[in-house]
Structure formats: structure tokens, C-alpha cells
Motif scaffolding. Structure first.
Motif, PDB file in Angstrom:
ATOM      1  N   PHE A  19      83.712  30.704  33.033  1.00 45.90           N
ATOM      2  CA  PHE A  19      83.516  29.755  34.269  1.00 45.90           C
ATOM      3  C   PHE A  19      83.033  28.399  34.001  1.00 45.90           C
ATOM      4  O   PHE A  19      81.938  28.426  33.095  1.00 45.90           O
ATOM      5  N   ASP A  20      83.563  27.370  34.443  1.00 46.47           N
ATOM      6  CA  ASP A  20      82.683  26.056  34.813  1.00 46.47           C
ATOM      7  C   ASP A  20      81.520  26.247  35.657  1.00 46.47           C
ATOM      8  O   ASP A  20      81.453  27.301  36.614  1.00 46.47           O
ATOM      9  N   ILE A  21      80.714  25.370  35.558  1.00 47.06           N
ATOM     10  CA  ILE A  21      79.684  25.512  36.548  1.00 47.06           C
ATOM     11  C   ILE A  21      79.633  24.583  37.873  1.00 47.06           C
ATOM     12  O   ILE A  21      79.560  25.125  39.118  1.00 47.06           O
ATOM     13  N   ASP A  22      79.463  23.230  37.767  1.00 45.31           N
ATOM     14  CA  ASP A  22      79.392  22.318  38.686  1.00 45.31           C
ATOM     15  C   ASP A  22      80.762  22.337  39.501  1.00 45.31           C
ATOM     16  O   ASP A  22      81.717  22.034  39.018  1.00 45.31           O
ATOM     17  N   GLY A  23      80.619  22.357  40.731  1.00 46.12           N
ATOM     18  CA  GLY A  23      81.896  22.804  41.623  1.00 46.12           C
ATOM     19  C   GLY A  23      82.711  23.720  41.617  1.00 46.12           C
ATOM     20  O   GLY A  23      83.509  23.874  42.362  1.00 46.12           O
ATOM     21  N   THR A  31      80.093  24.995  30.683  1.00 50.56           N
ATOM     22  CA  THR A  31      79.655  23.542  31.521  1.00 50.56           C
ATOM     23  C   THR A  31      79.788  22.265  30.454  1.00 50.56           C
ATOM     24  O   THR A  31      79.018  22.560  29.499  1.00 50.56           O
ATOM     25  N   ASN A  32      80.270  21.349  31.123  1.00 49.39           N
ATOM     26  CA  ASN A  32      79.914  20.080  30.271  1.00 49.39           C
ATOM     27  C   ASN A  32      78.459  19.353  30.609  1.00 49.39           C
ATOM     28  O   ASN A  32      78.212  18.548  30.103  1.00 49.39           O
ATOM     29  N   GLY A  33      77.734  19.936  31.620  1.00 51.14           N
ATOM     30  CA  GLY A  33      76.375  19.478  32.135  1.00 51.14           C
ATOM     31  C   GLY A  33      75.587  19.742  31.059  1.00 51.14           C
ATOM     32  O   GLY A  33      75.859  20.399  29.814  1.00 51.14           O
ATOM     33  N   GLY A  34      74.380  19.446  31.228  1.00 58.80           N
ATOM     34  CA  GLY A  34      73.311  19.424  29.960  1.00 58.80           C
ATOM     35  C   GLY A  34      72.017  18.900  30.281  1.00 58.80           C
ATOM     36  O   GLY A  34      71.509  18.783  31.654  1.00 58.80           O
ATOM     37  N   ALA A  65      72.935  13.790  27.498  1.00 57.88           N
ATOM     38  CA  ALA A  65      73.059  14.401  29.087  1.00 57.88           C
ATOM     39  C   ALA A  65      73.120  12.986  29.659  1.00 57.88           C
ATOM     40  O   ALA A  65      73.037  11.880  28.888  1.00 57.88           O
ATOM     41  N   ASP A  66      73.341  12.948  31.181  1.00 56.24           N
ATOM     42  CA  ASP A  66      73.578  11.737  31.904  1.00 56.24           C
ATOM     43  C   ASP A  66      72.287  10.964  31.609  1.00 56.24           C
ATOM     44  O   ASP A  66      71.203  11.310  31.946  1.00 56.24           O
ATOM     45  N   SER A  67      72.728   9.518  31.307  1.00 55.83           N
ATOM     46  CA  SER A  67      71.765   8.565  31.281  1.00 55.83           C
ATOM     47  C   SER A  67      71.037   8.378  32.804  1.00 55.83           C
ATOM     48  O   SER A  67      71.457   8.548  33.926  1.00 55.83           O
ATOM     49  N   SER A  76      83.189  13.960  28.470  1.00 51.53           N
ATOM     50  CA  SER A  76      83.811  12.509  29.014  1.00 51.53           C
ATOM     51  C   SER A  76      84.397  12.665  30.376  1.00 51.53           C
ATOM     52  O   SER A  76      85.128  11.894  30.711  1.00 51.53           O
ATOM     53  N   ASP A  77      83.623  13.529  31.331  1.00 48.66           N
ATOM     54  CA  ASP A  77      83.935  13.617  32.571  1.00 48.66           C
ATOM     55  C   ASP A  77      83.468  12.259  33.242  1.00 48.66           C
ATOM     56  O   ASP A  77      82.373  11.743  33.423  1.00 48.66           O
ATOM     57  N   VAL A  78      84.345  11.392  33.789  1.00 45.23           N
ATOM     58  CA  VAL A  78      84.198  10.082  34.692  1.00 45.23           C
ATOM     59  C   VAL A  78      83.630  10.716  35.776  1.00 45.23           C
ATOM     60  O   VAL A  78      82.940   9.764  36.374  1.00 45.23           O
ATOM     61  N   LEU A  79      84.074  11.712  36.526  1.00 47.12           N
ATOM     62  CA  LEU A  79      83.554  12.250  37.888  1.00 47.12           C
ATOM     63  C   LEU A  79      82.925  13.609  37.787  1.00 47.12           C
ATOM     64  O   LEU A  79      83.470  14.577  36.897  1.00 47.12           O
ATOM     65  N   TRP A  80      82.312  13.902  38.519  1.00 47.09           N
ATOM     66  CA  TRP A  80      81.788  15.304  38.622  1.00 47.09           C
ATOM     67  C   TRP A  80      81.495  15.604  40.060  1.00 47.09           C
ATOM     68  O   TRP A  80      80.999  14.856  40.904  1.00 47.09           O
ATOM     69  N   SER A  81      81.069  17.004  40.345  1.00 49.58           N
ATOM     70  CA  SER A  81      80.885  17.400  41.637  1.00 49.58           C
ATOM     71  C   SER A  81      79.299  17.682  42.006  1.00 49.58           C
ATOM     72  O   SER A  81      78.874  18.592  41.219  1.00 49.58           O
ATOM     73  N   GLY A 119      82.582  18.728  24.471  1.00 51.35           N
ATOM     74  CA  GLY A 119      82.882  19.400  26.020  1.00 51.35           C
ATOM     75  C   GLY A 119      84.376  19.406  26.156  1.00 51.35           C
ATOM     76  O   GLY A 119      85.188  19.479  25.338  1.00 51.35           O
ATOM     77  N   LYS A 120      84.513  20.080  27.396  1.00 48.43           N
ATOM     78  CA  LYS A 120      85.879  20.158  27.890  1.00 48.43           C
ATOM     79  C   LYS A 120      86.714  18.726  27.999  1.00 48.43           C
ATOM     80  O   LYS A 120      85.760  17.616  28.625  1.00 48.43           O
ATOM     81  N   PRO A 121      87.788  18.430  27.863  1.00 52.76           N
ATOM     82  CA  PRO A 121      88.936  19.349  27.488  1.00 52.76           C
ATOM     83  C   PRO A 121      88.968  19.291  25.920  1.00 52.76           C
ATOM     84  O   PRO A 121      90.072  19.890  25.500  1.00 52.76           O
ATOM     85  N   GLY A 138      87.779  26.615  36.963  1.00 54.69           N
ATOM     86  CA  GLY A 138      87.261  25.171  36.926  1.00 54.69           C
ATOM     87  C   GLY A 138      87.793  24.324  38.084  1.00 54.69           C
ATOM     88  O   GLY A 138      88.550  24.953  38.866  1.00 54.69           O
ATOM     89  N   ASP A 139      87.077  23.402  38.479  1.00 55.82           N
ATOM     90  CA  ASP A 139      87.302  22.600  39.399  1.00 55.82           C
ATOM     91  C   ASP A 139      87.773  21.146  38.964  1.00 55.82           C
ATOM     92  O   ASP A 139      88.325  20.585  40.046  1.00 55.82           O
ATOM     93  N   THR A 140      87.865  20.823  37.882  1.00 54.95           N
ATOM     94  CA  THR A 140      88.492  19.497  37.463  1.00 54.95           C
ATOM     95  C   THR A 140      89.523  19.736  36.538  1.00 54.95           C
ATOM     96  O   THR A 140      89.508  20.062  35.573  1.00 54.95           O
TER      97      THR A 140
HETATM   98  O1  G3P Z   1      77.525  16.516  34.171  1.00 59.48           O
HETATM   99  C1  G3P Z   1      78.221  17.479  34.276  1.00 59.48           C
HETATM  100  C2  G3P Z   1      79.449  17.319  34.834  1.00 59.48           C
HETATM  101  O2  G3P Z   1      80.174  16.452  34.553  1.00 59.48           O
HETATM  102  C3  G3P Z   1      80.387  18.687  34.687  1.00 59.48           C
HETATM  103  O3  G3P Z   1      79.753  19.860  34.557  1.00 59.48           O
HETATM  104  O4  G3P Z   1      79.986  22.381  34.789  1.00 59.48           O
HETATM  105  O5  G3P Z   1      81.584  20.958  36.066  1.00 59.48           O
HETATM  106  O6  G3P Z   1      81.778  21.082  33.570  1.00 59.48           O
HETATM  107  P1  G3P Z   1      80.859  21.266  34.882  1.00 59.48           P
END
Ligand code: G3P
Ligand code: MG
Length: 347
Positions: free
Chosen positions: A21-25, A60-63, A170-172, A211-216, A252-254, A287-289
Motif C-alpha cells: 500500500f501507498d499511504i498518502d491519498g 510510501t514516498n513520505g518521510g 523529507a519535504d523542506s 520525486s513527487d511533484v504533487l501529493w495528496s 522512492g516510487k516510481p 496507489g493514488d498517484t
Molecule cells: O511527501 C509524501 C508524498 O509525496 C507521497 O506519499 O504515501 O503517497 O507515497 P505517498
């Protein structure tokens, strides 16, 4: 006659498939559980018509905090016990680089957390932007350290320090200040602060945890993520060096390497937690992205030994009714539907 002691019944465990599982979104939105996610976890833990437990991991890509701390938070949010042994965040694979570099600049996250995570990974000498600003407050004209940051940052004479690599964990929390400092290092002679390269091709490697430009997040619309900062770093480098290209690296993903890392983690988790020796035939990735989750899963599937089956949900970045840039094997409203879809396909 003495009766044989009765042992508790063994759990029924699905051996041919697993979930990631992805987490955010997907499970969380702005720090709060998506309600269907709590139910989905129950289904995986045996609340299904077969009474079967299904192995799963999180990717997750988060951290920004240790895996243990994040799992404690996630356990509360999902109302189940989640172990760091079934969890990968954006910076987890960076741990494999801890012995490769001497002094590293670690960027992002709250306070000193990312420095502590990096040190726990085994990085020997971790510098933060706060240390650099404490040494020379003129580094970032509009960024002044708070009293707490001043107290926590480390006193250091940077004259003889060489930064061997930059890791954005992690995010600045301060894009302008961090951008300035990353560029100072990227444009330096071999990572020595206060120097400027004549060729602009001798800076240390720069790694982003994703390298997610956007996240939820909590907002109705997607929010800017680390990939946006990465783009700004590369763009600005070109501007200030009059045309030189800066190549940065992303975890991170992808990235395929992240999915390979996940495969190894899932294998250990299935063995240690469920006593399963052979790999699952199918891994359902939810995932959501499209750009990170679906793209990564589909790409990895072309080279993985088993089937990595991408499922896109509509609770995060991807919006119902639009065409995803990378096509999932299935699209469903929520993570609960994704889990039920996987079970239906298998049983
Ligand atoms: O900063 C986190 C975000 O870019 C994505 O998290 O869980 O959707 O991979 P996640
Ligand atoms: Mg997501």
C-alpha cells in the motif's frame, strides 16, 4: 487417561498473494485515516468470508521521521499493529548508502529529526542547513534560525569540511533557504562550502528521497511536493551557471530500485511473520498517484519474477473521470474496494 493439550488453531494465511500500500491519498489524508482504510486493514487481518489473513506491506514516498515512529502513528490511525519490518518510506533505501559517504548534508523535515534518522542509518557525519546558517547567518538572508534551532544546530567551522553528498530526506520546511544551500554545495569545488567551481561539474551527488511533484494532503487540491523542489534546484542551477546541467538522483516510487527493495522486505516479512518461504505469485499494489505508484508498479512488473498488479484509487491525486497518465490494471473508488478486488480475483 490424560488428554492431549489442545493448541490454538493456526491462522489461515494466503500464500499466493500479498498487498503493498501507498499511504498518502490511499490510507491517510492530511494526517487522518481515510475511513475505508481502517476497514480494509480488518479485512486483510481475517475479517473476510474465508477467515484468511493476507500479508501486506506499506510503501510510501513520505518521510521525515524514523520508520519506528511513523509505524507507531500509522498503527493508531489504522487501528492495528504495524511493524517497521513491513514498512518502507522514501528515505529507507538511503540507509544502504550510509557507509559510502563521509560527510553528508541532510535536508528537510522537522527540527533535528532527519539528522537523527540519518545517524540511525549509520551515516557518520551529518550536517544540516541549520549548522551552516549557524556558522554564517548571511548564507540565507531571509532565514533566521529560531532560538530552538540555534540551540539544536551544531557549532562547526566549515573551512575544512567537504560535503560528500546531499540527501533530501523529507519535504523542506524552508524552500528558499534550502535551495540556496543545496546550490552553494552543487556549485562548489568538490563540496567545499565557500568555494565556487570554475567548471560547475565537480559538486557532490544530490539525492532526493522521491520525486513527487504533487501529493495528496488535507487540502481538496493536490499540494506541491519534493519533486517540485527538485525541479527548482535543477532549473536554478542552469540559470546561475549560465547553462550547465545538474543531474540529481531520486529514490522512492516510481524507481525500480525501490520496488526491488520492497520485494526483499516483503519476502522477509512473509517468512518471519507468516512462515511463508516462497514468494507470492501476485502482489497487488494500491496507489493514488499514476506517475509514481502506477508507473512504478507497471514498470517493475515487466521485470519482476511475480505479477505486480497495479490498482488506482480515487481518494487522492487521481480524480475520478479523468484519464490517468499511466494505466492501472484496475481503478476502484477506495482502498477497501481494492482489497476486495484482489481477494475476489484470488479466491
Ligand atoms: O511527501 C509524501 C508524498 O509525496 C507521497 O506519499 O504515501 O503517497 O507515497 P505517498
Ligand atoms: Mg499516495
Amino acid at each position: 487417561p490424560p488428554t492431549e493439550p489442545t493448541s490454538p488453531p493456526e491462522d489461515l494465511v494466503a500464500d499466493s498473494f500479498a498487498f503493498a500500500f501507498d499511504i498518502d491519498g490511499v490510507l491517510i489524508r492530511g494526517g487522518r485515516a481515510i475511513p475505508e482504510a481502517v476497514e480494509a486493514m480488518k479485512v486483510l487481518n481475517g475479517k473476510n468470508e474465508y477467515g484468511i489473513k493476507i500479508p501486506y506491506i506499506f510503501l510510501t514516498n513520505g518521510g521525515g521521521k524514523s520508520e519506528a515512529e511513523r509505524c507507531r502513528d500509522l498503527s493508531k490511525q489504522m487501528e492495528i499493529d504495524i511493524s517497521p519490518s513491513q514498512f518502507i518510506c522514501g528515505h529507507t533505501p538511503m540507509s544502504e548508502m550510509a557507509t559510502k559517504y563521509g560527510t553528508v548534508l541532510v535536508v528537510g523535515g522537522e527540527g533535528e529529526k532527519c539528522r537523527m534518522v540519518a545517524e540511525s542509518y549509520g551515516f557518520k557525519d551529518v550536517v544540516t542547513p541549520g549548522d551552516i546558517i549557524k556558522h554564517n547567518s548571511a548564507t540565507t538572508p531571509f532565514r533566521k534560525l529560531t532560538a530552538e534551532e540555534l540551540a539544536n544546530s551544531r557549532e562547526r567551522d566549515f573551512t575544512d569540511v567537504t560535503i560528500d553528498a546531499v540527501f533530501v530526506f523529507a519535504d523542506s520546511r524552508d524552500w528558499a533557504g534550502d535551495l540556496q544551500i543545496i546550490l552553494d554545495v552543487a556549485m562548489s569545488k568538490g563540496g567545499r562550502l565557500g568555494t565556487t567551481s570554475e567548471t560547475f561539474d565537480e559538486g557532490p551527488p544530490i539525492y532526493f528521497s522521491h520525486s513527487d511533484v504533487l501529493w495528496s494532503a488535507a487540502h481538496d487540491d493536490p499540494r506541491l511536493g519534493m519533486g517540485a523542489l527538485r525541479g527548482i534546484v535543477e532549473y536554478t542551477f542552469k540559470e546561475v551557471t549560465k547553462g550547465k546541467t545538474l543531474t540529481t538522483h531520486a529514490f522512492g516510487k516510481p524507481q525500480i530500485g525501490t520496488f526491488e527493495f520492497a520485494t526483499r522486505l516483503l519476502q522477509r516479512w512473509r517468512k518471519n511473520e507468516h512462515n511463508l518461504d516462497s514468494p507470492p505469485e501476485t502482489v497487488y499494489f494500491v496507489g493514488d498517484t499514476p506517475e509514481s505508484d502506477i508507473r512504478g508498479t507497471n514498470n517493475y512488473n515487466t521485470q519482476a519474477k511475480n505479477d505486480w498488479y497495479s490498482i488506482l484509487v480515487e481518494t487522492g491525486i487521481y480524480q475520478q473521470g479523468t484519464t490517468p497518465t499511466y494505466k492501472p490494471r484496475n481503478t476502484v473508488p477506495t482502498v477497501l474496494d481494492a482489497v476486495n478486488h484482489g481477494i475476489k480475483r484470488e479466491m
